[in-house]
Design an enzyme around this catalytic site. Structure first.
Site, mmCIF file in Angstrom:
data_model
loop_
_atom_site.group_PDB
_atom_site.id
_atom_site.type_symbol
_atom_site.label_atom_id
_atom_site.label_comp_id
_atom_site.label_asym_id
_atom_site.label_seq_id
_atom_site.Cartn_x
_atom_site.Cartn_y
_atom_site.Cartn_z
ATOM 1 N N THR A 4 6.734 0.268 4.782
ATOM 2 C CA THR A 4 7.088 1.251 5.815
ATOM 3 C C THR A 4 7.780 0.552 6.986
ATOM 4 O OG1 THR A 4 5.278 2.699 5.168
ATOM 5 C CG2 THR A 4 6.121 2.971 7.413
ATOM 6 N N ASN A 34 7.653 7.152 -6.846
ATOM 7 C CA ASN A 34 6.200 6.971 -6.809
ATOM 8 C C ASN A 34 5.420 8.120 -7.435
ATOM 9 O OD1 ASN A 34 7.592 7.776 -4.292
ATOM 10 N ND2 ASN A 34 5.548 8.373 -3.611
ATOM 11 N N GLN A 57 7.555 0.484 -6.119
ATOM 12 C CA GLN A 57 6.848 0.884 -7.339
ATOM 13 C C GLN A 57 7.304 0.114 -8.578
ATOM 14 O OE1 GLN A 57 4.200 2.630 -7.466
ATOM 15 N NE2 GLN A 57 4.185 3.650 -5.473
ATOM 16 N N SER A 93 5.903 -4.067 -1.257
ATOM 17 C CA SER A 93 4.597 -3.827 -0.632
ATOM 18 C C SER A 93 3.512 -4.540 -1.430
ATOM 19 C CB SER A 93 4.330 -2.318 -0.602
ATOM 20 O OG SER A 93 3.054 -2.071 -0.092
ATOM 21 N N HIS A 116 0.137 -4.192 -1.439
ATOM 22 C CA HIS A 116 -1.038 -3.507 -2.008
ATOM 23 C C HIS A 116 -0.727 -2.722 -3.276
ATOM 24 C CE1 HIS A 116 -0.506 0.741 -0.349
ATOM 25 N NE2 HIS A 116 0.361 0.088 0.403
ATOM 26 N N THR A 121 2.668 -14.383 15.510
ATOM 27 C CA THR A 121 1.967 -15.341 14.650
ATOM 28 C C THR A 121 1.712 -14.707 13.282
ATOM 29 O OG1 THR A 121 0.973 -16.340 16.576
ATOM 30 C CG2 THR A 121 -0.117 -16.773 14.467
ATOM 31 N N CYS A 155 0.013 8.528 -0.893
ATOM 32 C CA CYS A 155 0.222 7.536 0.158
ATOM 33 C C CYS A 155 0.880 8.137 1.392
ATOM 34 C CB CYS A 155 1.012 6.336 -0.347
ATOM 35 S SG CYS A 155 2.332 6.730 -1.462
HETATM 36 N N1 PLP Z 1 7.880 3.236 -0.853
HETATM 37 C C1 PLP Z 1 7.219 3.745 -1.917
HETATM 38 C C2 PLP Z 1 7.992 4.140 -3.138
HETATM 39 C C3 PLP Z 1 5.839 3.900 -1.885
HETATM 40 O O1 PLP Z 1 5.213 4.409 -2.938
HETATM 41 C C4 PLP Z 1 5.140 3.516 -0.707
HETATM 42 C C5 PLP Z 1 3.684 3.747 -0.681
HETATM 43 O O2 PLP Z 1 3.025 3.949 0.240
HETATM 44 C C6 PLP Z 1 5.864 2.971 0.367
HETATM 45 C C7 PLP Z 1 7.238 2.852 0.254
HETATM 46 C C8 PLP Z 1 5.205 2.498 1.648
HETATM 47 O O3 PLP Z 1 4.602 1.243 1.442
HETATM 48 P P1 PLP Z 1 3.560 0.621 2.497
HETATM 49 O O4 PLP Z 1 2.240 1.217 2.172
HETATM 50 O O5 PLP Z 1 3.588 -0.861 2.231
HETATM 51 O O6 PLP Z 1 4.028 0.931 3.849
#
Ligand code: PLP
Length: 385
Positions: free
Chosen positions: A79, A153, A181, A201, A203, A239, A326
């Protein structure tokens, strides 16, 4: 504070597209990094140790992205990386209609001229429309941005990014690819693709939350995200979050190693889809027959209510999600299914199951049984109505 673990063997976790469980490699690396004392900007031994593990993490993330190590900048997540790209004063931005809100909203906030690129009923961005749009603007002189996901996603449908890059190049536009993804699911090659920006990303690949990366080509002329002490070569000051970066790096290495497990995951996903169809022959599965991520299944029944089904599945030990979890805890109409022209009656009932590195046959079996129990109730409700 005690933190409850939801990753118990009695539950089936099928929501990897929202967040993957932490990989043991990432956990171990992070625990070790917690005891590193030094600030990575310090010249003493402790500082250099912290610097070394950050750079090792960067090398792993670069290898996963198929990018040059120097093009990887750590951020707090995809994000932030998307918002950063939009800080450049773009003359015009073209975003596909199925982009993640972090791309769509950041584009809308930063630029008055945003074109939303249609997707076709098969879920792929309409590259002919992209060519028409860009032709209408003449030479972009590097001041027009085109943002397209590598895979969606919600549906897992893979987007024609090679065509997007080729068309954008013809018209002098820059390209942002959201590979959140696809990282660890499809081999990435940022360098060969010729894109200017890529979002990653941690996670989503089994690393910790709150860390990600922007892969950014050397000549992209992006202003610094945050100014201050000059970290990340002056591109994002502050940092560094050493533990998170180390965990991201370890997850990236494991995810790259696991790329050749895609077939295994696809077998599990296909078994899940076959099971759902056995229980409810009228189930509709989005994206079957087109290029789709091996781990994703978006399925539902006309007249269903995804939110209710997700709660019922949860009560039956299965974690899945209604559309894009998400984006929030709420369930809105899916903009993705809307853009694909899926009937509202069908779209409302769509539940996303997504698998990953720790998925097991038992998860699939548990999910199919839960689906059966949930749909028995639905059958009774219909009789009463
Ligand atoms: N882009 C896609 C396709 C996602 O599925 C997500 C999921 O949240 C994001 C961006 C955002 O990622 P983050 O959680 O690292 O901000």
């Amino acid at each position: 504070m005690e933190i409850p673990s939801v990753m118990s063997s009695s539950r089936a976790y099928l929501d990897y597209n929202a967040t993957a469980p932490l990989r043991p490699e990432a956990r171990a690396a992070m625990l070790a990094a917690l005891d590193l004392t030094g600030n990575a900007s310090s010249v003493h031994t402790e500082g250099r140790r912290a610097r070394a593990v950050i750079e090792a993490g960067r090398a792993e993330v670069a290898a996963l992205a198929g990018a040059r190590v120097s093009d990887v900048v750590f951020t707090s997540g995809a994000t932030e990386a998307a918002n950063w790209v939009m800080t450049r004063p773009w003359r015009r931005i073209v975003v596909s209609a199925i982009e993640h809100p972090c791309v769509l909203e950041a584009a809308r906030r930063s630029c008055a001229d945003v074109d939303v690129l249609a997707v076709k009923p098969d879920g792929a961005a309409d590259v002919d429309e992209l060519a028409r749009l860009l032709a209408g603007y003449g030479n972009g002189d590097g001041e027009i941005l085109v943002a397209v996901q590598h895979a969606n996603n919600e549906t897992g449908i893979v987007q024609p990014v090679a065509d997007v890059v080729a068309i954008a190049r013809d018209y002098g536009a820059r390209v942002l690819i959201d590979a959140v993804q696809t990282a660890g699911r499809i081999a990435l090659n940022f360098d060969a693709r010729g894109a200017d920006f890529m979002l990653l990303s941690s996670h989503k690949i089994g690393g910790p939350k709150g860390v990600g990366a922007l892969v950014v080509s050397e000549d992209a002329r992006l202003p610094a995200m945050i100014v201050g002490g000059g970290q990340e070569k002056g591109r994002r000051a502050g940092t560094e979050n050493v533990e998170a970066i180390v965990g991201f790096g370890a997850a990236a290495a494991a995810a790259r190693r696991d790329l050749d497990r895609a077939g295994e995951i696809e077998t599990l996903r296909d078994a899940l889809e076959a099971g759902l169809a056995r229980v409810t022959p009228d189930v509709r599965i989005i994206g079957q027959g087109v290029s789709r991520l091996a781990n994703t299944c978006l399925a539902g029944l006309a007249g269903g209510k995804a939110e209710t089904i997700v709660i019922a599945l949860d009560l039956n030990g299965v974690a899945a999600s209604a559309g894009a979890a998400c984006s929030s805890g709420t369930t809105k109409r899916s903009a993705v299914l809307d853009a694909m022209g899926v009937d509202d009656d069908v779209a409302q009932g769509m539940v996303r199951f997504s698998l990953g590195w720790a998925s097991r046959e038992e998860d699939v079996a548990a999910c199919v049984s839960a689906w059966q129990r949930v749909n028995k109730v639905r059958g009774r409700e219909r009789q009463v109505a």
